[in-house]
Motif scaffolding. Structure first.
Motif, short mmCIF file in Angstrom:
data_model
loop_
_atom_site.label_atom_id
_atom_site.label_comp_id
_atom_site.label_asym_id
_atom_site.label_seq_id
_atom_site.Cartn_x
_atom_site.Cartn_y
_atom_site.Cartn_z
N TYR A 117 74.47 -36.39 64.98
CA TYR A 117 73.75 -36.87 66.17
C TYR A 117 72.66 -37.87 65.82
O TYR A 117 72.35 -38.75 66.62
N LYS A 118 72.10 -37.77 64.64
CA LYS A 118 71.07 -38.71 64.22
C LYS A 118 71.66 -40.02 63.70
O LYS A 118 71.11 -41.10 63.95
N GLU A 119 72.77 -39.92 62.98
CA GLU A 119 73.30 -41.08 62.27
C GLU A 119 74.56 -41.68 62.88
O GLU A 119 74.85 -42.86 62.69
N LYS A 120 75.34 -40.86 63.60
CA LYS A 120 76.65 -41.31 64.10
C LYS A 120 76.69 -41.47 65.61
O LYS A 120 77.72 -41.86 66.16
N GLY A 121 75.61 -41.10 66.28
CA GLY A 121 75.60 -41.20 67.75
C GLY A 121 76.24 -40.03 68.44
O GLY A 121 76.50 -40.08 69.65
N GLY A 122 76.50 -38.95 67.71
CA GLY A 122 77.06 -37.75 68.32
C GLY A 122 78.50 -37.50 67.93
O GLY A 122 79.11 -38.24 67.15
N LEU A 123 79.07 -36.43 68.47
CA LEU A 123 80.44 -36.05 68.16
C LEU A 123 81.47 -36.99 68.78
O LEU A 123 82.49 -37.31 68.16
N GLN A 124 81.23 -37.45 69.98
CA GLN A 124 82.23 -38.25 70.68
C GLN A 124 82.68 -39.49 69.91
O GLN A 124 83.90 -39.74 69.83
N PRO A 125 81.78 -40.27 69.33
CA PRO A 125 82.24 -41.47 68.61
C PRO A 125 83.21 -41.17 67.46
O PRO A 125 84.03 -42.01 67.09
N LEU A 126 83.12 -39.97 66.90
CA LEU A 126 84.01 -39.61 65.79
C LEU A 126 85.44 -39.32 66.25
O LEU A 126 86.35 -39.22 65.43
N PHE A 127 85.61 -39.17 67.57
CA PHE A 127 86.94 -38.92 68.12
C PHE A 127 87.40 -40.05 69.03
O PHE A 127 88.43 -39.95 69.69
N SER A 128 86.62 -41.13 69.12
CA SER A 128 86.91 -42.18 70.10
C SER A 128 88.33 -42.70 69.98
O SER A 128 88.87 -42.85 68.88
N PHE A 129 88.88 -43.01 71.09
CA PHE A 129 90.29 -43.37 71.20
C PHE A 129 90.59 -44.72 70.57
O PHE A 129 89.97 -45.73 70.88
#
Length: 259
Positions: A117-129
């Motif tokens: 959440y601090k470095e990647k913008g949260g969980l959602q961006p790691l699964f983005s389509f």
């Protein structure tokens, strides 16, 4: 559009009816999804949803009880805790355990979620389509690598499955169902708009596997990745836009009807 045989049409109609029956607000009261439903903030839903699905194996009542214990340890503010906790705050997790998910595992998950959440913008961006994808198998594989980028115990890696290692990845697929599928029927949340429901996979557990086997949706007697691929393909024949709605049908038939 896939042309169905008469038998397939009958099976589709049967599963459509059962999916409609079990995807209802009444389902929430007996399911671990009731815990993230206590929140309205997107980040709270994501974090507690991810952690609850991580421990989602075994008796559902036990999962729910462990989920509420977890919630108390987070002071009922998962996102705030993940972002702002101190090392002193972590001592409260000393005795937390759900089956093989124990204190050291929880402490790493807290550390990883803080970093995400601090470095990647949260969980959602790691699964983005990625629009070239027809499923999320590789996305889940890549997510596991990202999640374990900080120093960790080898034992903790088992708590996130990898399809490319042969796993059906039931728990991470359950989390994705919660986040992605429409909230229209008020069970799933539909807060990740950039991932289409069409590429989700069914959370294949003992109940869905046994029911799918009896209905002829799969042929393999082991609930592994190859079985998941077979089930995904057959469910997409029935509904190419929202195939995972049939998780409610298969799970409901197994748990509530002893099919």
């Amino acid at each position: 559009m896939v042309k169905l045989s008469d038998d397939q049409k009958r099976l589709k109609d049967f599963l459509d009816q059962k999916a409609h029956l079990y995807e209802s607000e009444e389902f929430i009261d007996s399911d671990p999804i009731q815990i993230p439903h206590r929140f309205s903030l997107k980040e709270d839903i994501e974090i507690i949803g991810f952690l609850i699905t991580t421990i989602a194996w075994g008796n559902r009542k036990s999962i729910i009880n462990s989920g509420f214990k977890m919630l108390e340890l987070f002071e009922k503010n998962p996102y705030d805790f993940i972002i702002n906790h101190s090392s002193k705050d972590l001592s409260r997790f000393q005795y937390f355990a759900h089956r093989t998910f124990q204190r050291d595992d929880m402490l790493y998950f807290i550390k990883a979620l803080h970093g995400i959440y601090k470095e990647k913008g949260g969980l959602q961006p790691l699964f983005s389509f990625n629009r070239s994808m027809e499923n999320l198998y590789k996305t889940i594989h890549d997510f596991k690598k990202e999640f374990f980028m900080w120093p960790h115990l080898k034992r903790t890696r088992k708590h996130i499955s990898d399809p490319f290692n042969g796993s059906a990845s039931k728990r991470i697929n359950l989390f994705l169902r919660w986040m992605v599928r429409s909230s229209k029927r008020k069970v799933d949340f539909g807060i990740w708009k950039d991932i289409p429901s069409s590429i989700l996979s069914c959370p294949l557990d003992i109940h869905t596997h046994q029911v799918a086997l009896k209905l002829g949706l799969i042929t393999k007697r082991t609930p592994d990745f190859k079985t998941l691929v077979e089930l995904d393909a057959n469910l997409r024949k029935f509904d190419s836009v929202d195939p995972v709605k049939y998780d409610f049908a298969l799970f409901g038939l197994g748990v509530f009807e002893n099919f």
